[in-house]
Write a protein that holds these residues in place. Sequence first.
Motif, PDB file in Angstrom:
ATOM      1  N   THR A   9      21.723   7.446 -12.719  1.00 26.49           N
ATOM      2  CA  THR A   9      20.725   7.723 -11.690  1.00 26.49           C
ATOM      3  C   THR A   9      19.366   7.959 -12.320  1.00 26.49           C
ATOM      4  O   THR A   9      18.343   7.484 -11.812  1.00 26.49           O
ATOM      5  N   THR A  10      19.337   8.686 -13.423  1.00 25.79           N
ATOM      6  CA  THR A  10      18.070   8.932 -14.115  1.00 25.79           C
ATOM      7  C   THR A  10      17.390   7.626 -14.466  1.00 25.79           C
ATOM      8  O   THR A  10      16.192   7.426 -14.200  1.00 25.79           O
ATOM      9  N   ARG A  11      18.138   6.696 -15.058  1.00 23.71           N
ATOM     10  CA  ARG A  11      17.560   5.415 -15.454  1.00 23.71           C
ATOM     11  C   ARG A  11      17.073   4.636 -14.245  1.00 23.71           C
ATOM     12  O   ARG A  11      15.975   4.064 -14.250  1.00 23.71           O
ATOM     13  N   ALA A  12      17.873   4.618 -13.189  1.00 23.08           N
ATOM     14  CA  ALA A  12      17.500   3.864 -11.991  1.00 23.08           C
ATOM     15  C   ALA A  12      16.288   4.485 -11.304  1.00 23.08           C
ATOM     16  O   ALA A  12      15.349   3.775 -10.916  1.00 23.08           O
ATOM     17  N   TRP A  13      16.285   5.810 -11.148  1.00 27.92           N
ATOM     18  CA  TRP A  13      15.197   6.492 -10.434  1.00 27.92           C
ATOM     19  C   TRP A  13      13.881   6.370 -11.207  1.00 27.92           C
ATOM     20  O   TRP A  13      12.824   6.202 -10.601  1.00 27.92           O
ATOM     21  N   ARG A  14      13.953   6.469 -12.530  1.00 25.07           N
ATOM     22  CA  ARG A  14      12.730   6.298 -13.326  1.00 25.07           C
ATOM     23  C   ARG A  14      12.162   4.892 -13.163  1.00 25.07           C
ATOM     24  O   ARG A  14      10.942   4.701 -13.029  1.00 25.07           O
ATOM     25  N   ALA A  15      13.022   3.896 -13.186  1.00 25.62           N
ATOM     26  CA  ALA A  15      12.563   2.515 -13.059  1.00 25.62           C
ATOM     27  C   ALA A  15      11.974   2.252 -11.679  1.00 25.62           C
ATOM     28  O   ALA A  15      10.949   1.576 -11.544  1.00 25.62           O
TER      29      ALA A  15
ATOM     30  N   TYR B 222       8.584  10.276 -10.991  1.00 32.54           N
ATOM     31  CA  TYR B 222      10.002  10.646 -11.012  1.00 32.54           C
ATOM     32  C   TYR B 222      10.099  12.159 -11.160  1.00 32.54           C
ATOM     33  O   TYR B 222       9.414  12.764 -11.991  1.00 32.54           O
ATOM     34  N   PHE B 223      10.938  12.780 -10.323  1.00 31.35           N
ATOM     35  CA  PHE B 223      11.204  14.213 -10.401  1.00 31.35           C
ATOM     36  C   PHE B 223      12.710  14.418 -10.548  1.00 31.35           C
ATOM     37  O   PHE B 223      13.505  13.655  -9.994  1.00 31.35           O
ATOM     38  N   ALA B 224      13.116  15.435 -11.262  1.00 34.93           N
ATOM     39  CA  ALA B 224      14.530  15.801 -11.381  1.00 34.93           C
ATOM     40  C   ALA B 224      14.685  17.247 -10.960  1.00 34.93           C
ATOM     41  O   ALA B 224      13.959  18.132 -11.439  1.00 34.93           O
ATOM     42  N   ILE B 225      15.615  17.502 -10.053  1.00 34.29           N
ATOM     43  CA  ILE B 225      15.830  18.844  -9.536  1.00 34.29           C
ATOM     44  C   ILE B 225      17.327  19.113  -9.463  1.00 34.29           C
ATOM     45  O   ILE B 225      18.152  18.224  -9.678  1.00 34.29           O
ATOM     46  N   ALA B 226      17.677  20.350  -9.142  1.00 29.91           N
ATOM     47  CA  ALA B 226      19.082  20.716  -8.989  1.00 29.91           C
ATOM     48  C   ALA B 226      19.672  20.034  -7.761  1.00 29.91           C
ATOM     49  O   ALA B 226      18.960  19.634  -6.842  1.00 29.91           O
ATOM     50  N   ASN B 227      20.988  19.917  -7.741  1.00 32.08           N
ATOM     51  CA  ASN B 227      21.662  19.227  -6.638  1.00 32.08           C
ATOM     52  C   ASN B 227      21.382  19.855  -5.285  1.00 32.08           C
ATOM     53  O   ASN B 227      21.414  19.183  -4.261  1.00 32.08           O
TER      54      ASN B 227
ATOM     55  N   GLY C 220       0.787  -1.223   0.000  1.00 30.19           N
ATOM     56  CA  GLY C 220       0.000   0.000   0.000  1.00 30.19           C
ATOM     57  C   GLY C 220       0.816   1.269   0.000  1.00 30.19           C
ATOM     58  O   GLY C 220       0.276   2.363   0.204  1.00 30.19           O
ATOM     59  N   ILE C 221       2.122   1.158  -0.221  1.00 28.32           N
ATOM     60  CA  ILE C 221       3.033   2.307  -0.181  1.00 28.32           C
ATOM     61  C   ILE C 221       3.421   2.693  -1.601  1.00 28.32           C
ATOM     62  O   ILE C 221       3.788   1.833  -2.409  1.00 28.32           O
ATOM     63  N   ILE C 222       3.376   3.971  -1.899  1.00 25.03           N
ATOM     64  CA  ILE C 222       3.787   4.484  -3.203  1.00 25.03           C
ATOM     65  C   ILE C 222       5.213   5.027  -3.087  1.00 25.03           C
ATOM     66  O   ILE C 222       5.549   5.703  -2.113  1.00 25.03           O
ATOM     67  N   VAL C 223       6.036   4.745  -4.078  1.00 33.64           N
ATOM     68  CA  VAL C 223       7.434   5.174  -4.066  1.00 33.64           C
ATOM     69  C   VAL C 223       7.655   6.220  -5.150  1.00 33.64           C
ATOM     70  O   VAL C 223       7.547   5.920  -6.342  1.00 33.64           O
ATOM     71  N   ASN C 224       7.937   7.448  -4.732  1.00 35.18           N
ATOM     72  CA  ASN C 224       8.337   8.511  -5.644  1.00 35.18           C
ATOM     73  C   ASN C 224       9.848   8.688  -5.574  1.00 35.18           C
ATOM     74  O   ASN C 224      10.455   8.448  -4.528  1.00 35.18           O
ATOM     75  N   THR C 225      10.450   9.112  -6.664  1.00 34.47           N
ATOM     76  CA  THR C 225      11.890   9.340  -6.684  1.00 34.47           C
ATOM     77  C   THR C 225      12.182  10.782  -7.074  1.00 34.47           C
ATOM     78  O   THR C 225      11.528  11.343  -7.954  1.00 34.47           O
ATOM     79  N   ILE C 226      13.163  11.379  -6.400  1.00 33.47           N
ATOM     80  CA  ILE C 226      13.598  12.738  -6.689  1.00 33.47           C
ATOM     81  C   ILE C 226      15.095  12.681  -6.970  1.00 33.47           C
ATOM     82  O   ILE C 226      15.899  12.450  -6.063  1.00 33.47           O
ATOM     83  N   GLN C 227      15.471  12.877  -8.222  1.00 37.85           N
ATOM     84  CA  GLN C 227      16.877  12.864  -8.592  1.00 37.85           C
ATOM     85  C   GLN C 227      17.471  14.255  -8.458  1.00 37.85           C
ATOM     86  O   GLN C 227      16.911  15.244  -8.947  1.00 37.85           O
ATOM     87  N   CYS C 228      18.601  14.344  -7.800  1.00 36.10           N
ATOM     88  CA  CYS C 228      19.344  15.595  -7.689  1.00 36.10           C
ATOM     89  C   CYS C 228      20.484  15.563  -8.699  1.00 36.10           C
ATOM     90  O   CYS C 228      21.311  14.664  -8.661  1.00 36.10           O
ATOM     91  N   GLY C 229      20.515  16.533  -9.588  1.00 32.31           N
ATOM     92  CA  GLY C 229      21.537  16.520 -10.623  1.00 32.31           C
ATOM     93  C   GLY C 229      21.070  15.762 -11.852  1.00 32.31           C
ATOM     94  O   GLY C 229      19.904  15.390 -11.969  1.00 32.31           O
ATOM     95  N   MET C 230      22.002  15.505 -12.746  1.00 35.08           N
ATOM     96  CA  MET C 230      21.641  14.944 -14.045  1.00 35.08           C
ATOM     97  C   MET C 230      22.456  13.697 -14.391  1.00 35.08           C
ATOM     98  O   MET C 230      22.661  13.399 -15.568  1.00 35.08           O
ATOM     99  N   MET C 231      22.929  12.950 -13.423  1.00 33.78           N
ATOM    100  CA  MET C 231      23.728  11.765 -13.699  1.00 33.78           C
ATOM    101  C   MET C 231      22.887  10.715 -14.432  1.00 33.78           C
ATOM    102  O   MET C 231      21.827  10.287 -13.936  1.00 33.78           O
ATOM    103  N   GLY C 232      23.344  10.306 -15.608  1.00 32.93           N
ATOM    104  CA  GLY C 232      22.570   9.409 -16.461  1.00 32.93           C
ATOM    105  C   GLY C 232      22.164   8.102 -15.794  1.00 32.93           C
ATOM    106  O   GLY C 232      20.982   7.709 -15.847  1.00 32.93           O
TER     107      GLY C 232
END
Length: 300
Positions: free
Chosen positions: A198-204, A213-218, A184-196
């Motif tokens: 990490t983007t793939r892992a956080w989106r998955a 999935y969210f992407a923000i500055a470091n 019953g838990i939802i998992v959101n991801t917030i990536q800091c920076g633009m490391m490729g």
Amino acid sequence: MNSLPVKILTAILTFAIGVAAAGLWLTRWFDPVIQPVALQQPAARLEMVFVLDTTGSMGGLIEGAKQRIWGIVNEVMQDSHSSVRIGLVAYRDSGDDYVTQVLPLTTDLDQVYTTLMNYEAEGGGDEAEDVRTALADGVYKAGWSTVSSDLAQIIFLVGDAPPHNDYENTTDTLTTAANAVRRGIIVNTIQCGMMGPTTRAWRAIAQHGNGQYFAIANNGGVQAISSPYDEQMGHLSNQLGATFAPYGFGEGADGEMSRGALAREKAAVEARVATHAPSVAKAERALNKVVSKEAYVGDL
């Protein structure tokens, strides 16, 4: 759209993107195609666990969290009068001072905030971190309540580096995210920076966790706007905090000693907040003591 989901969204935006960017995201939020599953239904109770990377590269985000944690809770509770519990999982990597530090879900907001204040961004070194253990601890060790129709349960995985997928002694992050959904838990991801990677892992992870999935500055994009009244509000809050009488606590036969220990602990919290908290955080905490009468365990 004046329901709790919108209040939760505002809380997310305040933490993750900062006040200046909130308007842009709010416009996008009303698109039903991208609305996260976790926030589609109104809920009277909310549980949020922030799984935070505390390695050296995350200093800006942690400092932003210290400033804005009260804003998150205030925004959710001020109009909705909901029950809110918050938990924290700080994580680093194998070989650092710690791999994870878990603060289980609690309504004691001073405990949450003082824990945040004690976080320091250190360690790391190689690119990947032990995200596997961190996410697993967020799912299995945070003390979640039993699933209920009036309860929203949300994890925010926040970091800038991908998981160590060569750590085979722990379950992979995608399996853990899927298990969270089954609980019953939802998992959101917030990536800091633009490391490729990490983007793939956080989106998955977000996809398997039925989240977004969210992407923000470091540095988290946090913009803390102070006012001439922040310090005064903080001072009044500390004065108010010094007037409480501890009650209902006691371990063993000597309840008076336990209540005395509680009083000393609360006094230490007031002193630490007065000395170390940013002005904006002091003001937010003062407001929260007004709108959240049950959020400070032991206060009378």
